[in-house]
Design an enzyme around this catalytic site. Sequence first.
Site, mmCIF file in Angstrom:
data_model
loop_
_atom_site.group_PDB
_atom_site.id
_atom_site.type_symbol
_atom_site.label_atom_id
_atom_site.label_comp_id
_atom_site.label_asym_id
_atom_site.label_seq_id
_atom_site.Cartn_x
_atom_site.Cartn_y
_atom_site.Cartn_z
ATOM 1 C CG ASP A 171 -1.958 -1.108 1.181
ATOM 2 O OD1 ASP A 171 -1.958 -1.881 0.204
ATOM 3 O OD2 ASP A 171 -2.752 -1.216 2.131
ATOM 4 C CD GLU A 403 -1.011 -5.022 8.873
ATOM 5 O OE1 GLU A 403 -1.134 -4.369 9.944
ATOM 6 O OE2 GLU A 403 -1.482 -4.634 7.791
HETATM 7 C C1 DGY Z 1 -5.679 -0.243 4.587
HETATM 8 O O1 DGY Z 1 -6.708 0.331 4.919
HETATM 9 O O2 DGY Z 1 -4.548 0.105 4.927
HETATM 10 C C2 DGY Z 1 -5.823 -1.429 3.740
HETATM 11 O O3 DGY Z 1 -4.680 -2.197 3.696
HETATM 12 C C3 DGY Z 1 -6.264 -1.090 2.369
HETATM 13 O O4 DGY Z 1 -6.392 -2.280 1.658
#
Ligand code: DGY
Length: 437
Positions: A171, A403
């Site tokens: 991301d 995570e």
């Molecule tokens: C977030 O909201 O960071 C998610 O990973 C988007 O997919």
Amino acid sequence: MKHQQLLTKAKEILLNNFQEKGFTIPCKGLYPFQWNWDSGFIAIGFAHFDMEKAKKEIKTLIDSQWSNGFIPHIIFHNKSDTYFPGPNFHRSDLSKLSNTNVPTTGMTQPHVLGIALERMYEIAENKEAMIRFIKENIDAIYNFSLYFYNHRDPLDEGLAYIYHNWESGTDNSPIWDDIWDTMDSPSLEFKRKDTGHVDASQRPSKREYDHYLHIIEIAKKHNYDDAKIAEFSPFLVQDPLFNSVLISSNKALIRLYELIGGYEEKVEKLKSLTQKSIRNFNSKLFDEKLGAYCHYDLRKGKLLRYVSSSSFSPLHAEIPTKERAEKLIYTMMKKFGNEHQYLCASFDPTHERFNPKKYWRGPVWINLNWLLYHGLKKYDYTHIAERIKKESIEIIEKNGFYEYFDARKEISEKQAAGYGGNNFSWSAALLIDLLNE
Ligand code: DGY
């Protein structure tokens, strides 16, 4: 923790995150809905001890499919006020092709469904029941593959574009900084929820969120029409991870169709599309100087010359020749693989943009490690593959089912070095798969 204890804990996490409606949240609070590629990895974990849940996971995801084959990135099966931006922001109903049964986002994520389905078949004890499941669901996954060739490939190269960083899965990679620099997004007013769950130093900045939301606003203005997005989105990228996973899923679908028999036309179609993808992937996305695959900025017409864990994912899809794979793995070991670091940081640790604690700007992720582990094995780099496996297990053993993790070994020695969400589903699911492999 002994491996047996780790397995017990991992199963407990998956069961706790499993929801009544038949899908699994990535983790409580931070990600309270169904996420596309998370579900694929989660199904692989469940397959080892509860195949019915694994099948449900895939089924609920497929049930969110749009009429053009698209399967979205988040499926909002339930209400939750712990996440932003939710269904009222994304407004999938703006598209006339969207699923009318359930609200979703209007973007997608790396297509791991084919990979997951094949792995489930390998794990299944009852092969007959699994073949029935495959027969019922494989066409939907095939249609998802075809969606990319029909609607995300304006230059007919067999290389899909992504129009948003959230589609990449990585991301807030530093690679996107080059694109943000070209954008003049308005400063928006909104209330983030993620930084209420996780320390802000581990999450994207407010300015980054301005860009993320601005791109969605543009897509919404065009009712999520692919052709319009290709024309107007300021973010338009051919991503090596995204396309590797697509190619790997296609190859898995070819093998599964051949296994069940009677689908020659689809097999031929997939074979010819995949060949085209691999050819152009190799000619367009490899940077000789860096010795790595890179992202291609379709908007600006140039390679974004950075090395990230995504650069090595083509190994999983067997895209490079043996010779090129050697070069690629040399780059990986030189930049990411010295003995002070866990394999594999998400971004080039020798680069000034590397940040060992922030989301996709440096930390180690278990799903990428899982893809790299299998990719390295395909090229017989068993020694490095085993190192990735061992370090993935060790990093979870030391820190818990986070995570993402700090790649610096000395930090893991001294302090907690797991970041982002805790009791994270795909870290648990893929650990189960690695330990049972
Ligand atoms: C977030 O909201 O960071 C998610 O990973 C988007 O997919």
